[in-house]
Design a protein around this motif. Structure first.
Motif, mmCIF file in Angstrom:
data_model
loop_
_atom_site.group_PDB
_atom_site.id
_atom_site.type_symbol
_atom_site.label_atom_id
_atom_site.label_comp_id
_atom_site.label_asym_id
_atom_site.label_seq_id
_atom_site.Cartn_x
_atom_site.Cartn_y
_atom_site.Cartn_z
ATOM 1 N N LEU A 184 0.953 -1.292 -0.047
ATOM 2 C CA LEU A 184 0.130 0.076 0.037
ATOM 3 C C LEU A 184 0.682 1.321 0.149
ATOM 4 C CD1 LEU A 184 -2.499 -1.223 2.728
ATOM 5 C CD2 LEU A 184 -3.241 -0.919 0.320
ATOM 6 N N PRO A 185 0.415 2.269 -0.182
ATOM 7 C CA PRO A 185 0.991 3.714 -0.177
ATOM 8 C C PRO A 185 0.956 4.116 1.057
ATOM 9 C CG PRO A 185 -0.990 4.078 -1.467
ATOM 10 C CD PRO A 185 -0.886 2.683 -1.199
ATOM 11 N N ILE A 186 1.895 4.995 1.321
ATOM 12 C CA ILE A 186 2.027 5.750 2.798
ATOM 13 C C ILE A 186 2.235 7.258 2.105
ATOM 14 C CG2 ILE A 186 2.639 3.977 4.401
ATOM 15 C CD1 ILE A 186 5.611 5.081 4.212
ATOM 16 N N ARG A 187 1.664 7.958 2.923
ATOM 17 C CA ARG A 187 1.730 9.519 2.654
ATOM 18 C C ARG A 187 1.479 10.379 3.893
ATOM 19 N NH1 ARG A 187 -2.722 8.314 -1.797
ATOM 20 N NH2 ARG A 187 -1.488 7.725 -3.406
ATOM 21 N N GLU A 210 -7.358 2.947 0.559
ATOM 22 C CA GLU A 210 -8.412 3.591 -0.223
ATOM 23 C C GLU A 210 -7.537 4.073 -1.639
ATOM 24 O OE1 GLU A 210 -6.348 7.229 1.581
ATOM 25 O OE2 GLU A 210 -7.231 5.190 2.282
ATOM 26 N N ALA A 211 -6.060 4.062 -1.437
ATOM 27 C CA ALA A 211 -5.568 4.421 -2.665
ATOM 28 C C ALA A 211 -4.773 3.117 -3.503
ATOM 29 C CB ALA A 211 -4.261 5.383 -2.307
ATOM 30 N N HIS A 212 -5.176 2.001 -3.258
ATOM 31 C CA HIS A 212 -4.944 0.774 -3.909
ATOM 32 C C HIS A 212 -6.305 -0.145 -4.126
ATOM 33 C CE1 HIS A 212 -2.196 -2.704 -4.710
ATOM 34 N NE2 HIS A 212 -2.752 -2.210 -5.793
ATOM 35 N N PRO A 269 -6.306 -3.105 -15.662
ATOM 36 C CA PRO A 269 -6.469 -1.749 -14.866
ATOM 37 C C PRO A 269 -7.633 -1.994 -13.602
ATOM 38 C CG PRO A 269 -6.633 -1.292 -16.997
ATOM 39 C CD PRO A 269 -6.601 -2.655 -17.114
ATOM 40 N N PHE A 270 -8.449 -2.915 -14.010
ATOM 41 C CA PHE A 270 -9.620 -2.971 -12.920
ATOM 42 C C PHE A 270 -9.476 -4.058 -12.058
ATOM 43 C CE2 PHE A 270 -11.133 0.245 -15.931
ATOM 44 C CZ PHE A 270 -11.376 1.266 -15.048
ATOM 45 N N ALA A 271 -8.254 -4.781 -12.301
ATOM 46 C CA ALA A 271 -8.001 -6.043 -11.273
ATOM 47 C C ALA A 271 -8.046 -5.306 -9.935
ATOM 48 C CB ALA A 271 -6.796 -6.838 -11.686
ATOM 49 N N GLU A 272 -8.358 -6.369 -8.947
ATOM 50 C CA GLU A 272 -8.643 -5.900 -7.587
ATOM 51 C C GLU A 272 -7.060 -5.225 -6.931
ATOM 52 O OE1 GLU A 272 -10.503 -8.456 -4.758
ATOM 53 O OE2 GLU A 272 -12.495 -8.537 -6.099
ATOM 54 N N GLY A 273 -7.223 -4.199 -6.313
ATOM 55 C CA GLY A 273 -5.850 -3.984 -5.278
ATOM 56 C C GLY A 273 -5.753 -4.530 -4.167
ATOM 57 N N ALA A 274 -4.987 -4.457 -3.274
ATOM 58 C CA ALA A 274 -4.573 -4.918 -2.033
ATOM 59 C C ALA A 274 -5.417 -4.204 -1.159
ATOM 60 C CB ALA A 274 -3.260 -4.745 -1.573
ATOM 61 N N GLY A 275 -5.675 -2.845 -1.188
ATOM 62 C CA GLY A 275 -6.698 -2.198 -0.445
ATOM 63 C C GLY A 275 -8.120 -2.339 -0.531
ATOM 64 N N LEU A 280 -9.132 -5.088 1.975
ATOM 65 C CA LEU A 280 -9.488 -4.629 3.637
ATOM 66 C C LEU A 280 -10.844 -4.301 3.728
ATOM 67 C CD1 LEU A 280 -6.181 -4.631 3.304
ATOM 68 C CD2 LEU A 280 -6.382 -3.109 5.297
ATOM 69 N N PHE A 281 -11.321 -3.606 2.530
ATOM 70 C CA PHE A 281 -12.879 -3.056 2.724
ATOM 71 C C PHE A 281 -13.735 -4.251 2.546
ATOM 72 C CE2 PHE A 281 -10.220 0.885 1.744
ATOM 73 C CZ PHE A 281 -10.790 1.670 2.772
#
Length: 156
Positions: free
Chosen positions: A54-57, A116-118, A131-137, A140-141
């Motif tokens: 996941l990204p951190i910011r 939410e960013a992945h 492009p629309f394959a599920e991301g790791a984020g 969680l949801f």
């Protein structure tokens, strides 16, 4: 950050025992990180996950505890299964590489990475999937929604 500042994490009915401090590097971090999910975590959001990317910011995302209580607190959180996610490397100086903590029920999750960013593969800087394959984020949801649906069906 808000849940921690309000004292709702890690123990909503106890004294405030955890805070988020400035990153050890002293500056804002914006990058992708790898995380591991402890197998004994009670967190409903991370159930069934071994690892995620996941990204951190953030500039203030380093988990800290009072120095005199730090090792005891982390041992207790680990024994209770409240450590939901850990960085696989020291990203920001967070104590024991903690990236996410849940409350004693496993329903409330506080974490510094941004699920939410992945939501989809296309959110990664480089991707090879569609492009629309599920991301790791997204997982969680989906986990928490599925948990709540399961609870609702057992209540009726």
């Amino acid at each position: 950050q808000v849940l921690t500042k309000l004292g709702l994490l890690p123990f909503p009915t106890g004294e405030r025992t955890m805070a988020l401090a400035s990153n050890a590097q002293g500056h804002f971090i914006n990058r992708w990180v790898d995380l591991e999910c402890p197998s004994h975590s009670i967190c409903k959001w991370t159930q069934g996950l071994d690892s995620v990317s996941l990204p951190i910011r953030h500039a203030e995302g380093r988990v800290v505890f009072p120095a005199s209580q730090a090792s005891r607190m982390v041992r207790h959180l680990d024994e209770q299964g409240q450590i939901a996610l850990k960085y696989t490397e020291d990203v920001n100086g967070s104590y024991e590489r903690i990236a996410g903590i849940c409350d004693p029920t496993g329903l409330i999750l506080g974490l510094m990475p941004h699920p939410e960013a992945h939501l989809f593969a296309m959110h990664r800087p480089v991707y090879t999937d569609t492009p629309f394959a599920e991301g790791a984020g997204l997982q969680l949801f989906q986990n928490i929604v599925n948990h709540l649906k399961d609870r609702e069906s057992t209540c009726h």
